[in-house]
Every structure is written in C-alpha cells, then in structure tokens.
Write a protein that holds these residues in place. Structure first.
Motif, PDB file in Angstrom:
ATOM      1  N   PHE A  25      40.666  54.232  37.848  1.00  9.75           N
ATOM      2  CA  PHE A  25      39.705  53.422  38.587  1.00  9.75           C
ATOM      3  C   PHE A  25      39.798  51.951  38.192  1.00  9.75           C
ATOM      4  CE2 PHE A  25      35.512  51.456  39.006  1.00  9.75           C
ATOM      5  CZ  PHE A  25      35.324  51.597  40.373  1.00  9.75           C
ATOM      6  N   HIS A  26      39.857  51.680  36.906  1.00 10.71           N
ATOM      7  CA  HIS A  26      39.851  50.298  36.414  1.00 10.71           C
ATOM      8  C   HIS A  26      41.206  49.607  36.499  1.00 10.71           C
ATOM      9  CE1 HIS A  26      35.710  50.348  35.131  1.00 10.71           C
ATOM     10  NE2 HIS A  26      35.913  51.501  34.534  1.00 10.71           N
ATOM     11  N   HIS A  27      42.261  50.365  36.730  1.00 15.89           N
ATOM     12  CA  HIS A  27      43.612  49.787  36.780  1.00 15.89           C
ATOM     13  C   HIS A  27      44.299  49.994  38.125  1.00 15.89           C
ATOM     14  CE1 HIS A  27      42.747  50.107  32.484  1.00 15.89           C
ATOM     15  NE2 HIS A  27      43.443  48.998  32.405  1.00 15.89           N
ATOM     16  N   ARG A  28      43.530  50.277  39.152  1.00 19.42           N
ATOM     17  CA  ARG A  28      44.124  50.443  40.481  1.00 19.42           C
ATOM     18  C   ARG A  28      44.634  49.084  40.962  1.00 19.42           C
ATOM     19  NH1 ARG A  28      38.705  50.221  40.959  1.00 19.42           N
ATOM     20  NH2 ARG A  28      37.813  49.082  42.725  1.00 19.42           N
ATOM     21  N   LEU A  29      45.505  49.112  41.948  1.00 18.98           N
ATOM     22  CA  LEU A  29      46.163  47.905  42.439  1.00 18.98           C
ATOM     23  C   LEU A  29      45.168  46.820  42.849  1.00 18.98           C
ATOM     24  CD1 LEU A  29      48.971  46.722  43.045  1.00 18.98           C
ATOM     25  CD2 LEU A  29      48.749  47.630  45.348  1.00 18.98           C
ATOM     26  N   ALA A  30      44.102  47.197  43.531  1.00 18.04           N
ATOM     27  CA  ALA A  30      43.128  46.210  44.011  1.00 18.04           C
ATOM     28  C   ALA A  30      42.419  45.479  42.878  1.00 18.04           C
ATOM     29  CB  ALA A  30      42.092  46.895  44.904  1.00 18.04           C
ATOM     30  N   VAL A  31      42.362  46.083  41.707  1.00 13.82           N
ATOM     31  CA  VAL A  31      41.706  45.463  40.559  1.00 13.82           C
ATOM     32  C   VAL A  31      42.732  44.730  39.686  1.00 13.82           C
ATOM     33  CG1 VAL A  31      40.411  45.935  38.431  1.00 13.82           C
ATOM     34  CG2 VAL A  31      39.851  47.157  40.534  1.00 13.82           C
ATOM     35  N   ALA A  32      43.848  45.375  39.411  1.00 18.32           N
ATOM     36  CA  ALA A  32      44.821  44.814  38.467  1.00 18.32           C
ATOM     37  C   ALA A  32      45.659  43.683  39.061  1.00 18.32           C
ATOM     38  CB  ALA A  32      45.733  45.923  37.953  1.00 18.32           C
ATOM     39  N   ARG A  33      46.041  43.789  40.331  1.00 18.29           N
ATOM     40  CA  ARG A  33      46.910  42.769  40.927  1.00 18.29           C
ATOM     41  C   ARG A  33      46.320  41.363  40.827  1.00 18.29           C
ATOM     42  NH1 ARG A  33      47.903  39.795  45.301  1.00 18.29           N
ATOM     43  NH2 ARG A  33      50.041  39.524  46.005  1.00 18.29           N
ATOM     44  N   PRO A  34      45.042  41.154  41.188  1.00 20.38           N
ATOM     45  CA  PRO A  34      44.493  39.800  41.060  1.00 20.38           C
ATOM     46  C   PRO A  34      44.538  39.260  39.626  1.00 20.38           C
ATOM     47  CG  PRO A  34      43.068  41.142  42.436  1.00 20.38           C
ATOM     48  CD  PRO A  34      44.093  42.056  41.841  1.00 20.38           C
ATOM     49  N   ARG A  35      44.331  40.128  38.643  1.00 20.37           N
ATOM     50  CA  ARG A  35      44.386  39.700  37.237  1.00 20.37           C
ATOM     51  C   ARG A  35      45.803  39.292  36.848  1.00 20.37           C
ATOM     52  NH1 ARG A  35      41.061  44.812  34.875  1.00 20.37           N
ATOM     53  NH2 ARG A  35      39.020  44.223  35.670  1.00 20.37           N
ATOM     54  N   VAL A  36      46.760  40.110  37.232  1.00 24.71           N
ATOM     55  CA  VAL A  36      48.166  39.816  36.913  1.00 24.71           C
ATOM     56  C   VAL A  36      48.599  38.520  37.589  1.00 24.71           C
ATOM     57  CG1 VAL A  36      50.545  40.623  37.225  1.00 24.71           C
ATOM     58  CG2 VAL A  36      48.768  42.241  36.510  1.00 24.71           C
ATOM     59  N   TYR A  37      48.273  38.385  38.858  1.00 25.73           N
ATOM     60  CA  TYR A  37      48.681  37.191  39.601  1.00 25.73           C
ATOM     61  C   TYR A  37      47.996  35.939  39.075  1.00 25.73           C
ATOM     62  CZ  TYR A  37      51.696  39.331  43.071  1.00 25.73           C
ATOM     63  OH  TYR A  37      52.750  39.942  43.692  1.00 25.73           O
ATOM     64  N   LYS A  38      46.721  36.027  38.692  1.00 26.58           N
ATOM     65  CA  LYS A  38      46.024  34.872  38.124  1.00 26.58           C
ATOM     66  C   LYS A  38      46.720  34.430  36.841  1.00 26.58           C
ATOM     67  CE  LYS A  38      41.633  33.049  36.406  1.00 26.58           C
ATOM     68  NZ  LYS A  38      42.354  32.048  35.683  1.00 26.58           N
ATOM     69  N   PHE A  39      47.103  35.390  36.001  1.00 23.48           N
ATOM     70  CA  PHE A  39      47.808  35.058  34.768  1.00 23.48           C
ATOM     71  C   PHE A  39      49.080  34.266  35.072  1.00 23.48           C
ATOM     72  CE2 PHE A  39      51.209  36.043  31.777  1.00 23.48           C
ATOM     73  CZ  PHE A  39      50.656  35.587  30.589  1.00 23.48           C
ATOM     74  N   PHE A  40      49.881  34.742  36.034  1.00 21.77           N
ATOM     75  CA  PHE A  40      51.140  34.056  36.343  1.00 21.77           C
ATOM     76  C   PHE A  40      50.911  32.731  37.076  1.00 21.77           C
ATOM     77  CE2 PHE A  40      52.925  38.129  35.161  1.00 21.77           C
ATOM     78  CZ  PHE A  40      53.987  37.709  34.378  1.00 21.77           C
ATOM     79  N   HIS A  41      49.873  32.647  37.890  1.00 23.10           N
ATOM     80  CA  HIS A  41      49.521  31.358  38.511  1.00 23.10           C
ATOM     81  C   HIS A  41      49.205  30.334  37.427  1.00 23.10           C
ATOM     82  CE1 HIS A  41      49.349  31.535  42.909  1.00 23.10           C
ATOM     83  NE2 HIS A  41      49.006  32.810  42.794  1.00 23.10           N
ATOM     84  N   ASP A  42      48.352  30.717  36.487  1.00 15.82           N
ATOM     85  CA  ASP A  42      47.951  29.802  35.412  1.00 15.82           C
ATOM     86  C   ASP A  42      49.133  29.430  34.526  1.00 15.82           C
ATOM     87  OD1 ASP A  42      45.393  29.995  36.416  1.00 15.82           O
ATOM     88  OD2 ASP A  42      44.648  31.317  34.817  1.00 15.82           O
ATOM     89  N   LEU A  43      49.953  30.402  34.191  1.00 18.29           N
ATOM     90  CA  LEU A  43      51.113  30.144  33.333  1.00 18.29           C
ATOM     91  C   LEU A  43      52.107  29.216  34.029  1.00 18.29           C
ATOM     92  CD1 LEU A  43      52.308  30.888  30.575  1.00 18.29           C
ATOM     93  CD2 LEU A  43      53.434  32.823  31.677  1.00 18.29           C
ATOM     94  N   ARG A  44      52.388  29.470  35.297  1.00 16.93           N
ATOM     95  CA  ARG A  44      53.353  28.661  36.051  1.00 16.93           C
ATOM     96  C   ARG A  44      52.840  27.231  36.244  1.00 16.93           C
ATOM     97  NH1 ARG A  44      58.557  28.636  36.539  1.00 16.93           N
ATOM     98  NH2 ARG A  44      58.884  30.481  37.770  1.00 16.93           N
ATOM     99  N   ALA A  45      51.556  27.070  36.413  1.00 20.30           N
ATOM    100  CA  ALA A  45      50.981  25.733  36.638  1.00 20.30           C
ATOM    101  C   ALA A  45      50.889  24.920  35.352  1.00 20.30           C
ATOM    102  CB  ALA A  45      49.597  25.869  37.263  1.00 20.30           C
ATOM    103  N   ASN A  46      50.990  25.566  34.212  1.00 17.54           N
ATOM    104  CA  ASN A  46      50.824  24.862  32.941  1.00 17.54           C
ATOM    105  C   ASN A  46      52.070  24.967  32.073  1.00 17.54           C
ATOM    106  OD1 ASN A  46      47.942  23.944  33.125  1.00 17.54           O
ATOM    107  ND2 ASN A  46      47.670  26.122  33.539  1.00 17.54           N
TER     108      ASN A  46
END
Length: 186
Positions: A25-46
């Motif tokens: 439930f806590h690691h389904r695609l709809a929950v985990a994908r935004p977290r993973v993508y936010k991490f890479f957005h932040d990392l790529r921007a900085n």
C-alpha cells in the motif's frame, strides 16, 4: 507432520502477510513515483546540474530506473532526470511497455528467471538493443535466483559468482558513462 509443523509454517506466513500488505500500500507506484521523481528533480537542479547522473535499481527499484530512463520528463534546467541507469533482477515491470518506451537515458539490465521469465527477458533484450547497442545492454544470467545481485548466500559459490558478475557489469556501465561525460584532452 504434527501440529508443530503447521504452527511453525503458519506463524511466519501470517507475519509476512501482515507486513507485506502495508508495504504494498505504501510503496505502490502512485505513492512512490512522485517521491522518486522529486528526488531526481531536486538532485538534477542542484548538485547534478552539470554532472552525469545515473541511477541503480534492484528489485522494485528496477521499475523506477526503467521509468526514469524512458521518461521524457525534464528537470527545471531542461535536462533529462537521469543520463543512464542500471537495474538487476527488476520486478514489478509492465513488459514490454516499460522497455518499449522511447528512452532519453541509457539503460543496462541484469535479468534472472525468478523476476523476469527468460523468454520475456529475451524479448526485452531485443527491444532495447534494437534502439542502439551502445545505449542499452541486457545480460541474462541463467539460473540466477531473485536477489542474486545484492544478497548472495555465503557458501553458495554459484550465487556469489552471479552477484560478482552483476557488480562487475554495474561498475563497467557506470564507469563507461561517467568517463564519456568527462573526456579530457591534453
């Protein structure tokens, strides 16, 4: 087979079910994908704004490496979220769709019979390598068990060898992509 056998098997099974359902439930695609993508957005921007950025994903993480490699979503600076990715024994894939998408990043994958059936792995290999042999690589390790790349059993020489093979492949893949980005001529 007495009652001890039944209780001895039943209780661990119930504990696994009790733990795994909330995990799903806590690691389904709809929950985990935004977290993973936010991490890479932040990392790529900085930190990785001007550096090569790769991702490695094992088991469930392999799904996100496939998605990141194939996604056209760009970071705020206009670059792909990652430049290259590596996955070993990926699971939870939607095949062949996850492999068939247009890739912005280079991908490398190890497959095993437990997570991806060999016939399906061969099909994915054909799809990815048709996009460019130098950009994609799929290695199928016959007889490898799920988790071979990260948790070999001590004393199981074959499993240790398979894990070492995956480690060597990942090291070569990342080294090749990082070195391509930092070519210095004197």
């Amino acid at each position: 087979m007495g009652d001890g056998w039944k209780v001895g098997k039943f209780l661990p099974l119930m504990h696994a079910i009790y733990s795994f359902i909330p995990f799903l439930f806590h690691h389904r695609l709809a929950v985990a994908r935004p977290r993973v993508y936010k991490f890479f957005h932040d990392l790529r921007a900085n930190e990785a704004a001007s550096l090569p950025l790769g991702a490695a994903g094992y088991c469930w993480g392999g799904k996100y490496v496939f998605l990141l490699c194939n996604d056209s979503e760009k970071a705020s600076i206009g670059k792909s979220l990652i430049d290259f990715g590596f996955t070993a024994h990926p699971s939870n894939l939607s095949l062949p769709a996850d492999a068939d998408a247009d890739a912005d990043a280079d991908a490398d994958a190890d497959a095993d019979a437990d997570a991806v059936p060999v016939a399906e792995a061969q099909r994915v290999k054909g799809i990815l390598e048709a996009k460019g042999k130098d950009r994609h690589e799929v290695v199928i390790i016959p007889g490898a068990k799920h988790g071979f790349a990260v948790r070999a059993q001590p004393g199981d020489e074959k499993a240790i060898e398979q894990g070492q093979q995956a480690e060597d492949q990942a090291t070569r893949w990342f080294t090749r992509h990082v070195e391509q980005k930092f070519v210095v001529t004197v």
